[in-house]
Each structure stands twice: as C-alpha cells, then as structure tokens.
Design a protein around this motif. Structure first.
Motif, PDB file in Angstrom:
ATOM      1  N   SER A   8       0.826  -1.198   0.000  1.00 51.27           N
ATOM      2  CA  SER A   8       0.000   0.000   0.000  1.00 51.27           C
ATOM      3  C   SER A   8       0.863   1.253   0.000  1.00 51.27           C
ATOM      4  O   SER A   8       1.969   1.251   0.534  1.00 51.27           O
ATOM      5  N   ASP A   9       0.326   2.314  -0.584  1.00 50.25           N
ATOM      6  CA  ASP A   9       0.915   3.644  -0.399  1.00 50.25           C
ATOM      7  C   ASP A   9      -0.204   4.624  -0.048  1.00 50.25           C
ATOM      8  O   ASP A   9      -0.138   5.802  -0.324  1.00 50.25           O
ATOM      9  N   ILE A  10      -1.226   4.098   0.606  1.00 48.60           N
ATOM     10  CA  ILE A  10      -2.465   4.831   0.855  1.00 48.60           C
ATOM     11  C   ILE A  10      -2.488   5.356   2.300  1.00 48.60           C
ATOM     12  O   ILE A  10      -1.898   4.746   3.190  1.00 48.60           O
ATOM     13  N   ALA A  11      -3.131   6.481   2.522  1.00 50.28           N
ATOM     14  CA  ALA A  11      -3.266   7.039   3.872  1.00 50.28           C
ATOM     15  C   ALA A  11      -4.103   6.102   4.748  1.00 50.28           C
ATOM     16  O   ALA A  11      -4.991   5.410   4.264  1.00 50.28           O
ATOM     17  N   ASP A  12      -3.827   6.103   6.040  1.00 48.30           N
ATOM     18  CA  ASP A  12      -4.503   5.195   6.972  1.00 48.30           C
ATOM     19  C   ASP A  12      -6.024   5.346   6.939  1.00 48.30           C
ATOM     20  O   ASP A  12      -6.746   4.343   6.941  1.00 48.30           O
ATOM     21  N   GLU A  13      -6.525   6.576   6.926  1.00 45.55           N
ATOM     22  CA  GLU A  13      -7.970   6.796   6.931  1.00 45.55           C
ATOM     23  C   GLU A  13      -8.621   6.242   5.663  1.00 45.55           C
ATOM     24  O   GLU A  13      -9.660   5.584   5.730  1.00 45.55           O
ATOM     25  N   LEU A  14      -8.006   6.477   4.515  1.00 47.37           N
ATOM     26  CA  LEU A  14      -8.541   5.953   3.257  1.00 47.37           C
ATOM     27  C   LEU A  14      -8.464   4.430   3.239  1.00 47.37           C
ATOM     28  O   LEU A  14      -9.411   3.757   2.830  1.00 47.37           O
ATOM     29  N   ARG A  15      -7.362   3.875   3.735  1.00 41.62           N
ATOM     30  CA  ARG A  15      -7.222   2.418   3.833  1.00 41.62           C
ATOM     31  C   ARG A  15      -8.363   1.824   4.654  1.00 41.62           C
ATOM     32  O   ARG A  15      -9.010   0.869   4.236  1.00 41.62           O
ATOM     33  N   ASP A  16      -8.634   2.411   5.800  1.00 33.36           N
ATOM     34  CA  ASP A  16      -9.697   1.905   6.665  1.00 33.36           C
ATOM     35  C   ASP A  16     -11.064   2.013   5.993  1.00 33.36           C
ATOM     36  O   ASP A  16     -11.905   1.115   6.131  1.00 33.36           O
ATOM     37  N   ASN A  17     -11.291   3.086   5.241  1.00 32.31           N
ATOM     38  CA  ASN A  17     -12.554   3.232   4.505  1.00 32.31           C
ATOM     39  C   ASN A  17     -12.681   2.185   3.417  1.00 32.31           C
ATOM     40  O   ASN A  17     -13.766   1.625   3.206  1.00 32.31           O
ATOM     41  N   VAL A  18     -11.587   1.896   2.714  1.00 34.52           N
ATOM     42  CA  VAL A  18     -11.619   0.838   1.687  1.00 34.52           C
ATOM     43  C   VAL A  18     -11.927  -0.505   2.338  1.00 34.52           C
ATOM     44  O   VAL A  18     -12.727  -1.284   1.817  1.00 34.52           O
ATOM     45  N   PHE A  19     -11.322  -0.783   3.487  1.00 33.78           N
ATOM     46  CA  PHE A  19     -11.617  -2.027   4.199  1.00 33.78           C
ATOM     47  C   PHE A  19     -13.101  -2.108   4.562  1.00 33.78           C
ATOM     48  O   PHE A  19     -13.744  -3.145   4.366  1.00 33.78           O
ATOM     49  N   ASP A  20     -13.666  -1.025   5.086  1.00 32.93           N
ATOM     50  CA  ASP A  20     -15.088  -1.011   5.463  1.00 32.93           C
ATOM     51  C   ASP A  20     -15.985  -1.242   4.249  1.00 32.93           C
ATOM     52  O   ASP A  20     -16.939  -2.031   4.306  1.00 32.93           O
ATOM     53  N   ILE A  21     -15.687  -0.555   3.153  1.00 31.61           N
ATOM     54  CA  ILE A  21     -16.464  -0.702   1.911  1.00 31.61           C
ATOM     55  C   ILE A  21     -16.360  -2.134   1.398  1.00 31.61           C
ATOM     56  O   ILE A  21     -17.340  -2.720   0.940  1.00 31.61           O
ATOM     57  N   THR A  22     -15.171  -2.712   1.495  1.00 24.32           N
ATOM     58  CA  THR A  22     -14.955  -4.085   1.036  1.00 24.32           C
ATOM     59  C   THR A  22     -15.756  -5.077   1.863  1.00 24.32           C
ATOM     60  O   THR A  22     -16.422  -5.966   1.315  1.00 24.32           O
ATOM     61  N   LEU A  23     -15.715  -4.948   3.168  1.00 24.49           N
ATOM     62  CA  LEU A  23     -16.457  -5.873   4.031  1.00 24.49           C
ATOM     63  C   LEU A  23     -17.957  -5.758   3.794  1.00 24.49           C
ATOM     64  O   LEU A  23     -18.676  -6.770   3.816  1.00 24.49           O
ATOM     65  N   GLU A  24     -18.436  -4.544   3.539  1.00 24.32           N
ATOM     66  CA  GLU A  24     -19.851  -4.351   3.209  1.00 24.32           C
ATOM     67  C   GLU A  24     -20.200  -5.056   1.899  1.00 24.32           C
ATOM     68  O   GLU A  24     -21.228  -5.731   1.791  1.00 24.32           O
ATOM     69  N   ALA A  25     -19.332  -4.921   0.897  1.00 27.40           N
ATOM     70  CA  ALA A  25     -19.571  -5.577  -0.395  1.00 27.40           C
ATOM     71  C   ALA A  25     -19.577  -7.097  -0.243  1.00 27.40           C
ATOM     72  O   ALA A  25     -20.403  -7.784  -0.849  1.00 27.40           O
ATOM     73  N   LEU A  26     -18.681  -7.618   0.574  1.00 27.24           N
ATOM     74  CA  LEU A  26     -18.639  -9.069   0.805  1.00 27.24           C
ATOM     75  C   LEU A  26     -19.903  -9.571   1.494  1.00 27.24           C
ATOM     76  O   LEU A  26     -20.344 -10.692   1.256  1.00 27.24           O
ATOM     77  N   ALA A  27     -20.483  -8.734   2.347  1.00 29.17           N
ATOM     78  CA  ALA A  27     -21.718  -9.121   3.036  1.00 29.17           C
ATOM     79  C   ALA A  27     -22.912  -9.114   2.093  1.00 29.17           C
ATOM     80  O   ALA A  27     -23.873  -9.860   2.307  1.00 29.17           O
ATOM     81  N   ASN A  28     -22.849  -8.291   1.039  1.00 30.53           N
ATOM     82  CA  ASN A  28     -24.001  -8.109   0.157  1.00 30.53           C
ATOM     83  C   ASN A  28     -23.942  -8.873  -1.159  1.00 30.53           C
ATOM     84  O   ASN A  28     -24.967  -9.022  -1.818  1.00 30.53           O
TER      85      ASN A  28
END
Length: 91
Positions: A13-33
């Motif tokens: 990664s070369d991504i900021a921590d806050e953006l990384r955490d948002n991508v993780f949240d979006i990903t987990l939501e997509a996996l649930a749906n």
C-alpha cells in the motif's frame, strides 16, 4: 466467498490510513451483500468513485497477476480470507 468475519490483511500500500480503513469497510460491506467476485468489485468501485471521485479500479479474485500504474497515494493490495483485492486510482 470470503467470510465477512475475516479481517483484511494488507500486503502492499501507499495509501493514507484513513482511506485504507474506509476501503476495508467498503470491502467488508460488499462481501456481506454480494457473492460473485464481479459484483463485489463493482460495488467497491462504485462506492469509491462516489466518495473519492473517479477513476477507481478494483480487481477481486483468487488467482490473478497485475502490473498497473496508479495515482500516488491511491494503491492497495490486500486479502480478505482467500480473496485478493487490488484497489487503485488513476488520474
């Protein structure tokens, strides 16, 4: 598909921590749906495009190779369970 209880494991990664955490949240939501990799990737891309502007690219799968050019500060490669995720933005 990958269990939504699996914690994302960042590989590169070369991504900021806050953006990384948002991508993780979006990903987990997509996996649930969604179950299909194509639908998971599409959901993540659409949410990132809306929240952070165009042009995001998302690749999801168990076996793929890549060589990409990305906007600085907007690249991450990670796993959730057995699925790999390549998420990056281009200018």
């Amino acid at each position: 598909m990958a269990s939504v209880n699996n914690k994302p494991i960042l590989k590169a990664s070369d991504i900021a921590d806050e953006l990384r955490d948002n991508v993780f949240d979006i990903t987990l939501e997509a996996l649930a749906n969604f179950e299909m990799e194509r639908d998971i990737a599409g959901s993540i891309k659409k949410q990132l495009d809306v929240k952070y502007g165009n042009t995001w690219h998302v690749i999801v799968g168990k076996n793929f190779g890549s060589y990409v050019t990305h906007e600085k500060g907007h690249f991450m490669y990670f796993y959730v369970g057995t699925l790999a995720f390549l998420v990056f933005k281009t200018a």
